[in-house]
Design an enzyme around this catalytic site. Structure first.
Site: not given
Length: 256
Positions: A154-156, A158-159
């Site tokens: 999820g973080y990746a 968005a980044k």
């Protein structure tokens, strides 16, 4: 000094690299607009910078709010008359979980802060930079967009959108003198990681040693040293660099 007299906005100046970036940029001669949601935290950073002879102001901002982003840019202009640099360091990290069962609400929040928040800030500073004939925007991203890690999907995601924002803006701003680049950070030794290692108790030292052994430089890069890459991209030494993604992770991106 690498950033002498440049006016630089840093978002996400919380514990870790955000704070290190503010202090380091000031040490390099920048006039720093220190921003995060917590007024107490950013005022403490400003006091520290001022105590060492630097110039800084504290401006609270939630990058998920367009009006606050515009107010942040206006505060920089009101104080110093221009904006030379923007560091998009604000982020939201969802819970560690596989995408198969990931919280969609947390995923959308990550996109809203990490990607859309950076765009809100870029939109807020571009008019002043365009009028001045140039500027530098540095988007702080993550190794996880190159090297998938369990639970970081999820973080990746968005980044990764932030990475594309860099490339898109670099092209759209052709001829304006405004440069846009990305730094891809990995494991960094600083307050957040120290806290995590401390939470492991007796296993903390073993974890630290194991992680260090897996990174080609032989140690976990300190956040203050990783921030030096940001100063370079903000500086005139990077005048011919735009649309680039610079790995600042001790070579971890090429390690198996």
């Amino acid at each position: 000094m690498l950033l002498k007299d440049k006016v630089v906005i840093v978002t996400g100046a919380g514990p870790g690299m955000g704070q290190a970036t503010c202090r380091g940029a000031a040490a390099e001669g920048a006039r720093v607009v220190v921003s995060a949601r917590s007024r107490d935290a950013i005022e403490a950073i400003v006091a520290d910078i001022a105590g060492k002879g630097g110039e800084a102001i504290a401006v609270p901002c939630d990058v998920s709010d367009t009006d606050q982003c515009q107010a942040l840019a206006k505060a920089a202009i009101d104080q110093w008359g221009r904006i030379d640099g923007l560091v998009n360091s604000a982020y939201f990290h969802p819970d560690w979980m596989n995408l198969e069962t990931h919280s969609i609400d947390q995923l959308l929040q990550a996109f809203n802060v990490n990607a859309a928040g950076a765009l809100r800030m870029a939109q807020s500073v571009i008019p002043a930079m365009r009028e001045a004939g140039g500027g530098s925007i540095v988007n702080v991203s993550t190794l996880a967009t190159r090297k998938p890690m369990p639970g970081e999907g999820g973080y990746a995601m968005a980044k990764a959108a932030l990475n594309q924002l860099t490339r898109q803006l670099a092209v759209e701003l052709s001829g304006t003198g405004i440069r846009v680049n990305t730094t891809l950070m990995g494991w960094m030794m600083g307050a957040p990681l120290e806290g995590y290692i401390g939470s492991l108790g007796d296993q903390g030292d073993a974890f630290r040693a194991q992680r260090a052994s897996e990174i080609p430089v032989g140690h976990i890069p300190p956040d203050a040293d990783c921030a030096k890459a940001i100063y370079f991209l903000l500086s005139d030494y990077a005048s011919e660099i735009t649309g680039a993604a610079l790995d600042v992770n001790g070579g971890d991106w090429v390690a198996p």
